[in-house]
Design an enzyme around this catalytic site. Structure first.
Site, PDB file in Angstrom:
ATOM      1  N   HIS A 180      -7.787  12.098  -9.445  1.00 25.53           N
ATOM      2  CA  HIS A 180      -6.507  12.564  -8.886  1.00 25.53           C
ATOM      3  C   HIS A 180      -5.751  13.495  -9.827  1.00 25.53           C
ATOM      4  O   HIS A 180      -4.556  13.742  -9.646  1.00 25.53           O
ATOM      5  CB  HIS A 180      -5.619  11.387  -8.443  1.00 25.53           C
ATOM      6  CG  HIS A 180      -6.145  10.710  -7.216  1.00 25.53           C
ATOM      7  ND1 HIS A 180      -5.469   9.725  -6.538  1.00 25.53           N
ATOM      8  CD2 HIS A 180      -7.308  10.881  -6.530  1.00 25.53           C
ATOM      9  CE1 HIS A 180      -6.180   9.316  -5.494  1.00 25.53           C
ATOM     10  NE2 HIS A 180      -7.310  10.007  -5.488  1.00 25.53           N
ATOM     11  N   TYR A 229      -3.327  16.128  -5.333  1.00 23.98           N
ATOM     12  CA  TYR A 229      -2.360  15.268  -6.040  1.00 23.98           C
ATOM     13  C   TYR A 229      -1.594  16.004  -7.139  1.00 23.98           C
ATOM     14  O   TYR A 229      -0.576  15.508  -7.612  1.00 23.98           O
ATOM     15  CB  TYR A 229      -3.079  14.044  -6.636  1.00 23.98           C
ATOM     16  CG  TYR A 229      -3.471  13.042  -5.583  1.00 23.98           C
ATOM     17  CD1 TYR A 229      -2.633  11.973  -5.263  1.00 23.98           C
ATOM     18  CD2 TYR A 229      -4.662  13.165  -4.887  1.00 23.98           C
ATOM     19  CE1 TYR A 229      -2.984  11.059  -4.281  1.00 23.98           C
ATOM     20  CE2 TYR A 229      -5.028  12.263  -3.902  1.00 23.98           C
ATOM     21  CZ  TYR A 229      -4.179  11.212  -3.605  1.00 23.98           C
ATOM     22  OH  TYR A 229      -4.520  10.315  -2.623  1.00 23.98           O
ATOM     23  N   ASN A 238      -8.328   2.459  -5.596  1.00 25.11           N
ATOM     24  CA  ASN A 238      -7.405   3.258  -6.408  1.00 25.11           C
ATOM     25  C   ASN A 238      -6.549   2.369  -7.312  1.00 25.11           C
ATOM     26  O   ASN A 238      -6.313   1.219  -6.979  1.00 25.11           O
ATOM     27  CB  ASN A 238      -6.482   4.076  -5.496  1.00 25.11           C
ATOM     28  CG  ASN A 238      -7.162   5.353  -5.020  1.00 25.11           C
ATOM     29  OD1 ASN A 238      -7.912   5.968  -5.762  1.00 25.11           O
ATOM     30  ND2 ASN A 238      -6.890   5.744  -3.792  1.00 25.11           N
ATOM     31  N   CYS A 297     -14.366   8.989  -5.481  1.00 24.07           N
ATOM     32  CA  CYS A 297     -13.185   9.473  -4.774  1.00 24.07           C
ATOM     33  C   CYS A 297     -13.648  10.451  -3.713  1.00 24.07           C
ATOM     34  O   CYS A 297     -14.688  11.103  -3.870  1.00 24.07           O
ATOM     35  CB  CYS A 297     -12.245  10.157  -5.774  1.00 24.07           C
ATOM     36  SG  CYS A 297     -10.736  10.816  -5.033  1.00 24.07           S
ATOM     37  N   ARG A 302       1.816  -2.189  -1.610  1.00 23.22           N
ATOM     38  CA  ARG A 302       1.872  -0.726  -1.670  1.00 23.22           C
ATOM     39  C   ARG A 302       3.285  -0.239  -1.346  1.00 23.22           C
ATOM     40  O   ARG A 302       3.796   0.688  -1.988  1.00 23.22           O
ATOM     41  CB  ARG A 302       0.867  -0.099  -0.699  1.00 23.22           C
ATOM     42  CG  ARG A 302       0.998   1.411  -0.658  1.00 23.22           C
ATOM     43  CD  ARG A 302      -0.037   2.078   0.222  1.00 23.22           C
ATOM     44  NE  ARG A 302       0.163   3.524   0.205  1.00 23.22           N
ATOM     45  CZ  ARG A 302      -0.681   4.392   0.750  1.00 23.22           C
ATOM     46  NH1 ARG A 302      -1.786   3.971   1.333  1.00 23.22           N
ATOM     47  NH2 ARG A 302      -0.435   5.685   0.702  1.00 23.22           N
TER      48      ARG A 302
END
Length: 435
Positions: free
Chosen positions: A201, A254, A150, A171, A96
């Protein structure tokens, strides 16, 4: 009398697992889970044991007779399961951190679920999720796969278009939005109905009804000043009132990456040189959480877990499982195949919309009004990026990778896309067998 359930959680060593356990405890009367398998990989063994021990203490304290099994044997965990939940991070938090750092080298937003960072995470994760699906098809063909990993929409689309597994993508933003509206208007969450339209998102709340009254425009007026209409991992920049009113719907947290690109990038570049990226912050939070989890006297979900960013994760997951198990026929916002629900998108793609949930799964409801061009335009472009990303993730197609980032609004340049894709492929080599 219905039989007790077997639930398999892949990525069971996640710091989010206590949130899930708390949900199973609260709902045990309506959701009698007999066997709960927490499964992880060798690299996650220590975390699995720590989280698993806490989970057992939580169940014991609550007097709930669910049997927990900790295992590294995924096939044993999946066999005859009723529900399989995926909450995995391929490459762990180190990957990440790379996803966030690589785009920033090129002055592009680095975020784990959208743009170049989301692309990197997707192509690493798609092969693993499809491999999990092979086990489900063989060992638990009637199971529902609930994907929380995700980028949830892209992974759901990969499973829907390349396997026979019954899958629903999930989500916490939709349930989080309901909670935020309830707080804003000082009312019960059960009084709030929302219509959400879009993809994971990148969804717009087009209708907000509280106690039977349509208050969408009122929410939009309040939203420009309101703090807290975001997630832990997205900075809380306020919305411009004129912009919101002309948009006619409430964008999700987002959307700030798209609608406030310059401010978000500036914030990321500043953080890069101070606290580090979100991955660095999460690594610190995770370290502290696992120290807490080790305490043999702890037998509840610690409040510090809220800092991790997964608020309402448990409610979203357990609402869905309970509605399927109990054939509730209630309405929830989840990721499913489009099949004409959003007319401006192809039928075979994944969308995030209101669905009726029953024993057969999720049935999308038709969207009440046609989307305006300001919504439709962005939605179509980002969905095209997602479909190219699925192709890249499944087949290892280099050209699809470059085109995906070239058209994504957070990159938007073929020259940059090629450089970023080359860095992603080089730095994730061990996780990209398809390339």
């Amino acid at each position: 009398m219905k039989k007790g359930l077997k639930v398999c959680v892949i990525g069971g060593g996640s710091s989010y697992t206590p949130e899930l356990i708390e949900g199973f405890i609260i709902r045990h009367a309506e959701l009698p889970v007999e066997e709960l398998y927490l499964v992880d990989i060798e690299a996650g063994k220590e975390k699995l044991e720590i989280v698993g021990a806490l989970a057992k203490r939580m169940l014991e304290k609550a007097g709930v007779p669910t049997k927990i099994t900790l295992t590294l044997d995924r096939r044993e965990a999946i066999k005859d399961a009723d529900f399989v939940i995926t909450q995995i991070r391929v490459g762990l938090l180190e990957a990440r951190a790379r996803d966030e750092h690589i785009p920033l080298r090129y002055n592009c937003i680095g975020q784990e679920t959208t743009g170049a960072g989301g692309f990197a995470k997707a192509i690493r994760t798609i092969p693993v999720v499809l491999d999990i699906c092979k086990d489900i098809e063989e060992l638990a063909p009637n199971a529902f796969l609930l994907n929380f990993t995700n980028p949830a929409g892209i992974l759901t689309e990969a499973v829907l278009t390349h396997t026979n597994v019954k899958t629903i993508g999930l989500c916490n933003i939709p349930i989080g939005t309901k909670m935020q509206v309830a707080k804003l208007f000082d009312t019960e969450v059960s009084d709030v109905f929302i219509e959400m339209v879009g993809i994971n998102h990148l969804n717009w709340t087009t209708k907000i009804i509280v106690q039977g009254k349509d208050i969408t425009s009122e929410v939009l007026s309040k939203a420009s000043d309101a703090k807290g209409l975001t997630m832990k991992n997205v900075p809380d920049f306020g919305w411009d009132d004129d912009f919101l009113q002309s948009l006619g719907s409430l964008p999700c947290a987002y959307h700030r990456y798209f609608y406030m690109k310059e401010e978000m990038l500036a914030e990321q570049l500043e953080s890069l040189n101070t606290t580090g990226t979100r991955a660095n912050v999460v690594q610190q939070v995770e370290t502290e959480l696992f120290e807490l989890y080790k305490d043999e006297n702890l037998a509840m979900k610690p409040p510090q877990l809220q800092e991790r960013g997964g608020a309402y994760y448990s409610e979203a997951a357990l609402d869905l499982i309970s509605s399927i198990y109990n054939n509730k026929r209630d309405i929830q916002t989840v990721n499913v195949m489009n099949n004409g629900v959003i007319s401006c998108l192809p039928d075979h793609v994944a969308v995030e919309v209101n669905c009726v949930i029953d024993a057969q799964g999720a049935h999308p409801l038709h969207v009440s009004e046609e989307l305006p061009p300001q919504v439709k335009g962005l939605l179509q472009v980002v969905k095209a990026y997602e479909t190219l990303t699925v192709e890249a993730g499944v087949t290892g197609n280099y050209q699809a990778s470059i085109h995906a980032l070239t058209i994504h609004p957070l990159v938007g340049s073929a020259t940059l896309a090629k450089k970023i894709v080359d860095d992603i492929l080089a730095e994730n080599k061990e996780y990209l067998p398809q390339f």
